[in-house]
Write a protein that holds these residues in place. Structure first.
Motif, mmCIF file in Angstrom:
data_model
loop_
_atom_site.group_PDB
_atom_site.id
_atom_site.type_symbol
_atom_site.label_atom_id
_atom_site.label_comp_id
_atom_site.label_asym_id
_atom_site.label_seq_id
_atom_site.Cartn_x
_atom_site.Cartn_y
_atom_site.Cartn_z
ATOM 1 N N GLY A 102 2.479 7.159 2.600
ATOM 2 C CA GLY A 102 1.920 6.166 1.761
ATOM 3 C C GLY A 102 2.490 4.809 1.863
ATOM 4 N N GLU A 103 3.455 4.655 2.720
ATOM 5 C CA GLU A 103 4.257 3.337 2.826
ATOM 6 C C GLU A 103 3.845 2.652 4.074
ATOM 7 N N PRO A 104 3.183 1.608 4.156
ATOM 8 C CA PRO A 104 2.807 1.134 5.367
ATOM 9 C C PRO A 104 3.584 0.522 6.261
ATOM 10 N N VAL A 148 4.088 -4.229 2.607
ATOM 11 C CA VAL A 148 4.092 -3.839 4.115
ATOM 12 C C VAL A 148 5.390 -4.123 4.791
ATOM 13 N N VAL A 149 5.617 -3.143 5.567
ATOM 14 C CA VAL A 149 6.831 -3.307 6.266
ATOM 15 C C VAL A 149 6.404 -3.457 7.842
ATOM 16 N N GLY A 150 7.009 -4.922 8.394
ATOM 17 C CA GLY A 150 6.397 -5.058 9.689
ATOM 18 C C GLY A 150 7.554 -4.348 10.724
ATOM 19 N N PRO A 203 14.142 -10.004 7.376
ATOM 20 C CA PRO A 203 14.457 -8.604 8.053
ATOM 21 C C PRO A 203 14.950 -7.873 7.576
ATOM 22 N N LEU A 204 14.868 -6.562 7.676
ATOM 23 C CA LEU A 204 15.810 -5.252 7.526
ATOM 24 C C LEU A 204 16.553 -5.019 8.615
ATOM 25 N N TRP A 205 17.682 -4.081 8.301
ATOM 26 C CA TRP A 205 18.353 -3.520 9.548
ATOM 27 C C TRP A 205 17.865 -2.577 10.006
ATOM 28 N N MET A 206 17.237 -1.466 9.229
ATOM 29 C CA MET A 206 16.713 -0.220 9.957
ATOM 30 C C MET A 206 15.560 -0.034 8.728
ATOM 31 N N CYS A 207 14.613 0.895 9.384
ATOM 32 C CA CYS A 207 13.669 1.596 8.464
ATOM 33 C C CYS A 207 13.278 2.780 8.743
ATOM 34 N N GLY A 208 13.564 3.922 7.834
ATOM 35 C CA GLY A 208 13.075 5.163 8.267
ATOM 36 C C GLY A 208 11.521 5.573 8.283
ATOM 37 N N HIS A 209 10.949 4.997 7.351
ATOM 38 C CA HIS A 209 9.708 5.530 7.052
ATOM 39 C C HIS A 209 8.851 4.412 8.395
ATOM 40 N N GLY A 210 9.364 3.305 8.663
ATOM 41 C CA GLY A 210 8.885 2.618 9.727
ATOM 42 C C GLY A 210 9.161 2.895 11.147
ATOM 43 N N GLY A 237 21.669 2.655 6.772
ATOM 44 C CA GLY A 237 20.931 1.703 7.701
ATOM 45 C C GLY A 237 20.368 0.755 7.032
ATOM 46 N N ASN A 238 20.571 0.687 5.890
ATOM 47 C CA ASN A 238 20.399 -0.399 4.786
ATOM 48 C C ASN A 238 21.399 -0.124 3.655
ATOM 49 N N TRP A 239 21.875 -0.885 2.667
ATOM 50 C CA TRP A 239 22.637 -0.657 1.699
ATOM 51 C C TRP A 239 21.746 -0.240 0.376
ATOM 52 N N LEU A 245 13.647 0.728 -5.172
ATOM 53 C CA LEU A 245 13.103 -0.697 -5.232
ATOM 54 C C LEU A 245 13.396 -1.554 -3.928
ATOM 55 N N CYS A 246 12.787 -1.922 -3.085
ATOM 56 C CA CYS A 246 13.003 -2.560 -1.886
ATOM 57 C C CYS A 246 13.298 -4.036 -2.191
ATOM 58 N N PRO A 247 13.912 -4.661 -1.054
ATOM 59 C CA PRO A 247 14.451 -6.170 -1.560
ATOM 60 C C PRO A 247 13.299 -6.927 -1.896
ATOM 61 N N TYR A 290 8.097 -1.336 -4.550
ATOM 62 C CA TYR A 290 8.763 0.174 -4.491
ATOM 63 C C TYR A 290 8.300 0.515 -3.308
ATOM 64 N N ASP A 291 9.183 1.639 -2.769
ATOM 65 C CA ASP A 291 8.797 2.572 -1.627
ATOM 66 C C ASP A 291 7.880 3.661 -1.804
ATOM 67 N N ARG A 292 6.675 3.656 -1.307
ATOM 68 C CA ARG A 292 5.650 4.767 -1.624
ATOM 69 C C ARG A 292 6.195 6.071 -1.028
ATOM 70 N N SER A 293 6.765 5.883 0.147
ATOM 71 C CA SER A 293 7.571 7.088 0.820
ATOM 72 C C SER A 293 8.928 7.453 0.222
ATOM 73 N N PRO A 294 9.536 8.391 0.686
ATOM 74 C CA PRO A 294 10.980 8.827 -0.074
ATOM 75 C C PRO A 294 11.990 7.845 0.725
ATOM 76 N N CYS A 295 11.587 6.941 1.566
ATOM 77 C CA CYS A 295 12.690 6.089 2.010
ATOM 78 C C CYS A 295 13.626 6.931 2.870
ATOM 79 N N GLY A 296 13.463 6.482 4.193
ATOM 80 C CA GLY A 296 14.167 7.257 5.416
ATOM 81 C C GLY A 296 15.712 6.787 5.280
ATOM 82 N N THR A 297 15.888 5.548 4.984
ATOM 83 C CA THR A 297 17.424 4.955 5.019
ATOM 84 C C THR A 297 17.869 5.370 3.661
ATOM 85 N N GLY A 298 17.061 5.521 2.636
ATOM 86 C CA GLY A 298 17.530 5.743 1.200
ATOM 87 C C GLY A 298 17.885 7.318 1.218
#
Ligand code: PYC
Length: 322
Positions: free
Chosen positions: A22-24, A68-70, A93-100, A170-172, A236-238, A242-250
């Motif tokens: 669900g997270e783009p 949207v995460v680019g 920018p993010l450091w990493m993104c699991g769903h991405g 991969g993020n704080w 909750l993202c920066p 809110y992340d529609r996915s379960p957040c890979g880094t989270g």
């Protein structure tokens, strides 16, 4: 209207859109200016310094949205990687993104650039393994993750004290099981306000991750009412979506806390549900110096193959964020 610096010569950008649980993810495959020489971290800095207008043009309204995460594809530092990736969102920018990362792998498959098997992505947070399974699922071997601080207390605006752990995946992240609001999709606005309050309290108290980095993701992680799930989260993202996915880094950061507490054995599967009911499966292996090596498995689907058009006469050519 003239283009802000960094967008001057760009009139079109090719992208593949996908969603992971669900997270783009908007994977930028061509049209972005060359970020030049340097490590991925240095190129991430250059991206933030010199191309912020283009970041907004891609990720923010009216072409994108707060969710949207680019994912900008760039040459990797490490020759093993199929590509380097700089992830970004509506604020930077993010450091990493699991769903991405899962979305990028499926987008590369869609383009015919990779087939099922073992691949690598290079990110500013480090090299990430990516196994594309025959059935389309993707397993991400994330960067080493760890709990930085346990049972940290913050005081919210209404004097409520919330306790949680600070962890890197991969993020704080600040991760707490405490919530006065049920983790149900219809409560997303109240959950957003609550998580935003926690984030403000962390900032005011000067609580940060290692190297003084900002804790810019807030994760509420509780038991799930869904049979077969180990937990449900709200992240909750920066940019305050809110992340529609379960957040890979989270999920990686949560696994690091479970491992540190001794409540999830190495190799055991953790089924992490998101607020909207999408699921990642997580496992971990021991890493170095007390860190863990998380593996996160999920599915992504391509939703569009687009050419973003940047019209210099458009007053909102470089987007806006609400
Ligand atoms: O899946 O790691 C993730 C992520 C970070 C921000 C949004 N999704």
């Amino acid at each position: 209207m003239t283009y802000p610096a960094g967008a001057a010569t760009v009139t079109s950008i090719e992208a593949i859109d996908s969603h992971t649980g669900g997270e783009p993810t908007r994977t930028v495959i061509s049209g972005f200016p060359d970020l030049g020489e340097g490590t991925l971290k240095q190129r991430r800095d250059r991206f933030a310094r010199e191309h912020d207008a283009l970041r907004r043009a891609i990720a923010c309204e009216p072409r994108g949205s707060d969710v949207v995460v680019g994912a900008l594809l760039v040459p990797p530092d490490d020759a093993r990687a199929v590509t380097g990736v700089i992830f970004f969102n509506n604020v930077g920018p993010l450091w990493m993104c699991g769903h991405g990362a899962i979305g990028v792998i499926r987008s590369l498959q869609f383009l015919g650039r990779i087939e099922p098997g073992q691949h690598w992505l290079d990110t500013p947070a480090g090299l990430v393994g990516a196994r594309l399974h025959e059935d389309g699922r993707v397993s991400i071997d994330n960067v080493p993750s760890y709990r930085h601080a346990r049972d940290v207390s913050v005081t919210l605006m209404d004097e409520r004290v919330v306790q949680g752990d600070v962890a890197w995946g991969g993020n704080w992240f600040f991760i707490t099981p405490e919530t006065p609001i049920p983790l149900e999709p219809n409560h997303w606005r109240d959950l957003t306000a609550y998580a935003e309050d926690i984030r403000r309290a962390l900032e005011e108290a000067g609580i940060r991750g290692a190297d003084g980095l900002e804790i810019d993701h807030i994760e509420i992680n509780t038991a799930s009412p869904t049979p077969g799930m180990d937990a449900r989260n709200f992240v909750l993202c920066p940019g305050l979506a809110y992340d529609r996915s379960p957040c890979g880094t989270g999920t990686s950061a949560k696994l690091a806390c479970l491992a540190a507490d001794g409540t999830l054995a190495a190799g055991a599967v953790w089924r992490q549900e998101s607020l909207i009911g999408s699921v990642f499966e997580g496992t971990w292996r021991p890493g170095e110096d007390g860190s863990i090596l998380p593996t996160i498995t999920g599915s992504a689907f391509v939703t569009a193959q687009s050419r973003l058009v940047l019209d210099p006469t458009d007053p909102f050519v470089c987007g806006f964020s609400g």
